[in-house]
Design a protein around this motif. Structure first.
Motif, short mmCIF file in Angstrom:
data_model
loop_
_atom_site.label_atom_id
_atom_site.label_comp_id
_atom_site.label_asym_id
_atom_site.label_seq_id
_atom_site.Cartn_x
_atom_site.Cartn_y
_atom_site.Cartn_z
N ARG A 165 -8.48 -5.04 1.77
CA ARG A 165 -8.74 -3.62 2.01
C ARG A 165 -7.42 -2.91 2.24
O ARG A 165 -6.56 -3.38 2.99
CB ARG A 165 -9.64 -3.43 3.23
CG ARG A 165 -11.08 -3.83 2.98
CD ARG A 165 -11.99 -3.32 4.08
NE ARG A 165 -13.34 -3.85 3.93
CZ ARG A 165 -14.28 -3.31 3.15
NH1 ARG A 165 -13.99 -2.22 2.46
NH2 ARG A 165 -15.48 -3.85 3.08
N GLY A 166 -7.26 -1.79 1.58
CA GLY A 166 -6.06 -0.99 1.73
C GLY A 166 -6.41 0.42 2.15
O GLY A 166 -7.38 0.65 2.87
N ILE A 196 -10.32 -0.98 -2.09
CA ILE A 196 -10.24 -2.42 -2.29
C ILE A 196 -8.99 -2.73 -3.11
O ILE A 196 -8.77 -2.18 -4.19
CB ILE A 196 -11.49 -2.95 -3.02
CG1 ILE A 196 -12.74 -2.66 -2.18
CG2 ILE A 196 -11.37 -4.44 -3.29
CD1 ILE A 196 -12.73 -3.30 -0.80
N THR A 197 -8.16 -3.61 -2.60
CA THR A 197 -6.91 -4.00 -3.27
C THR A 197 -7.08 -5.35 -3.97
O THR A 197 -8.02 -6.08 -3.72
CB THR A 197 -5.77 -4.08 -2.25
OG1 THR A 197 -6.04 -5.14 -1.32
CG2 THR A 197 -5.60 -2.78 -1.49
N GLY A 198 -6.12 -5.65 -4.82
CA GLY A 198 -6.11 -6.95 -5.49
C GLY A 198 -7.03 -7.07 -6.68
O GLY A 198 -7.17 -8.15 -7.25
N THR A 199 -7.64 -5.96 -7.10
CA THR A 199 -8.64 -6.05 -8.17
C THR A 199 -8.04 -6.43 -9.52
O THR A 199 -8.72 -6.97 -10.39
CB THR A 199 -9.39 -4.72 -8.31
OG1 THR A 199 -8.44 -3.66 -8.48
CG2 THR A 199 -10.23 -4.44 -7.08
N ALA A 200 -6.77 -6.16 -9.73
CA ALA A 200 -6.13 -6.49 -11.01
C ALA A 200 -6.10 -7.98 -11.26
O ALA A 200 -6.02 -8.42 -12.41
CB ALA A 200 -4.72 -5.91 -11.06
N GLU A 206 -0.76 -2.37 -1.51
CA GLU A 206 -1.01 -2.50 -0.08
C GLU A 206 -1.65 -3.86 0.18
O GLU A 206 -2.44 -4.35 -0.59
CB GLU A 206 -1.98 -1.41 0.38
CG GLU A 206 -1.50 0.01 0.10
CD GLU A 206 -0.39 0.43 1.02
OE1 GLU A 206 -0.26 -0.18 2.09
OE2 GLU A 206 0.34 1.36 0.68
N SER A 207 -1.30 -4.47 1.28
CA SER A 207 -1.97 -5.71 1.64
C SER A 207 -3.12 -5.38 2.57
O SER A 207 -3.04 -4.47 3.37
CB SER A 207 -0.99 -6.67 2.34
OG SER A 207 -0.51 -6.08 3.54
#
Length: 534
Positions: free
Chosen positions: A530-531, A510-514, A26-27
């Motif tokens: 944020r997703g 919270i997205t993008g953590t990878a 998710e963006s």
């Protein structure tokens, strides 16, 4: 779905995480600021000459993680590691066969956050400034292969190097090569305090209490032009005095993400949790820990003492008792996963052996027990550091060959004392400037090394390091790096201990953590968003 996500290292070289954390598809942007907790300490002491956020001085992973959000560089590490790619530059490359002439063309329309244009002259000014100021952190040495810089028009900058340096594109991706405005950064002195200005993806406002940066607020820079896609409008970094306080803040919803340094217990508890709204993310890491020696100090100037320590210390036992599966034994300055790595210390010393160490010391007529103080920093590498040094001390003392004690000191005093030669033996960590073996060799062994070490090996400095830098194919540099590692194992100016993994914990919306951490421990706040929770 399982709310605990473990991101594992892939099997090929320095690869990126291969699993995205929950919701990463998710963006997310906008909304409230994403708050990231850290135990990094951002301090400045009046009158000591330190300018923690000046690119010409900063040489610490915490400070660099602030600069990378705000000050643009010509090149940048790509998402998922690999060779650097253009950032402020539209294109860069060597223009000769000998890797001694490097040219960059800036993106059209670059601006500092105040609206001033960014030109090739600003690049030249910024890098020449860092070289001329020679900050006592030693960070300027990253640019030491530069001979002259010329500009052609407003967009082209050409670097003429003193010698071939295939790693130069990596060095242009580090904050010391950050582009600054001469109106904000004087040519003849470092910028004091915690203000920072640039053309990066964010602008920053700082909250300072008692000479310490306690919160940094990053707001998306509307003037930014570069290679990064910024996934949020605002991020904050909040500094905590302990991993426990940071963990409580995450549980209570005061922060959304926590990064370095989490305690081993926190990591284990999160890894074992079956459910909940907090995810643990594990990524490949190149952090190393080691003992540094003042090789002129009376107690350790004879390398036999240092060799005996290398023969006695049991890395596997140390890691198992203190860090468990979160680290692994390291037998070289160059960690596993980096081209050119070899197990030089294991090849020379094998398994821990007190009898061999005793024989070494007897043959050199060194009286035992050798008395030493092992120095460590109390507030920089995490709460387990004290336990680690207690275990090291116990191993050495149990051999009967050493009589050691441990002494902890706050980082702001510890770092300078080490550089000034006040410690005979002290513990340090290293987060690489870039993912190449050169970044684990030159900072310790070359001229102007960041340890300010009295140890000098002419073959390493004059032959092997330059030889390694002539190889554009880094695999071809492996032989030189292996020879360097063998010399280090023989002379023991430093004693590698372990290599760590990286961890981040985040609330599940919270997205993008990878991709929020790369292998060099660069915090990439622009990846976060944020997703949808769950």
């Amino acid at each position: 779905m399982n709310r605990k996500t473990l991101v594992l290292a892939a099997a090929m070289g320095l690869l990126a995480p291969v699993l995205a954390a929950c919701g990463d598809t998710e963006s997310g942007s906008g909304g409230d600021a994403i708050v990231v907790g850290t135990t990094d300490r951002f301090t400045v002491s009046e009158g000591d000459g330190r300018a923690p956020l000046d690119p010409a001085w900063a040489y610490d992973v915490g400070y660099w993680n602030i600069l990378r959000q705000t000050v643009q560089t010509l090149m940048i590490q790509p998402r998922g590691d690999g060779e650097p790619v253009p950032e402020a530059a539209e294109s860069c490359g060597f223009t000769d066969a000998g890797n001694e002439r490097y040219s960059c063309t800036l993106r059209d329309g670059l601006q500092f956050s105040n609206g001033d244009p960014v030109t090739a002259q600003d690049v030249k000014y910024s890098i020449e400034r860092a070289l001329s100021l020679e900050g006592d952190s030693g960070v300027f040495a990253l640019l030491s292969t530069i001979d002259t810089i010329e500009t052609q028009g407003d967009r082209e900058v050409i670097f003429h190097l003193k010698a071939a340096d295939a790693t130069f594109p990596y060095k242009l991706s580090t904050p010391v090569a950050g582009i600054v405005n001469k109106d904000d950064y004087a040519a003849d002195k470092l910028r004091e305090g915690f203000d920072v200005d640039g053309s990066g993806p964010y602008t920053m406002e700082s909250k300072v209490e008692d000479g310490r940066l306690v919160r940094a607020t990053f707001t998306k820079n509307p003037s930014y032009k570069g290679s990064l896609e910024v996934g949020n409008d605002k991020v904050e970094i909040a500094a905590y005095g302990s991993a426990e306080a940071m963990g409580d803040a995450l549980k209570d919803g005061e922060i959304d993400v926590m990064t370095r340094s989490m305690s081993p217990e926190q990591i284990q508890n999160l890894a074992n949790a079956a459910d909940g709204d907090i995810e643990l993310v594990e990524t490949p890491g190149l952090e190393i820990r080691y003992l540094a020696f003042n090789t002129k100090a009376e107690s350790v100037k004879d390398k036999t003492v240092r060799r005996a320590m290398a023969q006695v210390i049991n890395r596997d036992e140390l890691v198992a008792k203190v860090y468990g599966s979160q680290a692994e034994s390291l037998f070289s300055l160059v960690p596993a996963g980096v081209t050119g790595h070899s197990n030089a210390f294991f090849n020379k010393y094998g398994d821990p052996n007190v009898a061999k160490a005793r024989e070494m010391l007897q043959d050199a007529d060194i009286a035992t027990p050798v008395k030493l103080t092992l120095h460590y920093t109390t507030d920089h590498y995490g709460s387990a550091t004290k336990t680690e040094f207690e275990q090291l001390s116990k191993q050495l003392n149990d051999s009967g060959l050493f009589e050691t004690d441990v002494e902890g000191t706050a980082w702001d005093k510890f770092r300078k004392a080490g550089q000034d030669g006040k410690y005979d033996v002290y513990g340090m960590g290293w987060f690489p400037d870039y993912p190449d073996a050169d970044a684990f060799v030159a900072p310790f062994l070359d001229e102007d090394n960041f340890l300010n070490s009295p140890y000098v090996n002419t073959e390493v400095r004059k032959d092997l390091i330059p030889q390694s830098r002539r190889q554009a194919d880094r695999l071809n540099a492996s032989k030189a790096f292996e020879e360097i590692q063998n010399i280090v194992a023989d002379d023991v100016p430093v004693l590698p201990l372990w290599q760590g993994k990286q961890y981040l914990a985040a609330r599940d919306d919270i997205t993008g953590t990878a991709y929020a951490l790369n292998s060099s421990s660069t915090l990439q706040l622009w990846e976060l968003g944020r997703g949808v929770s769950g």
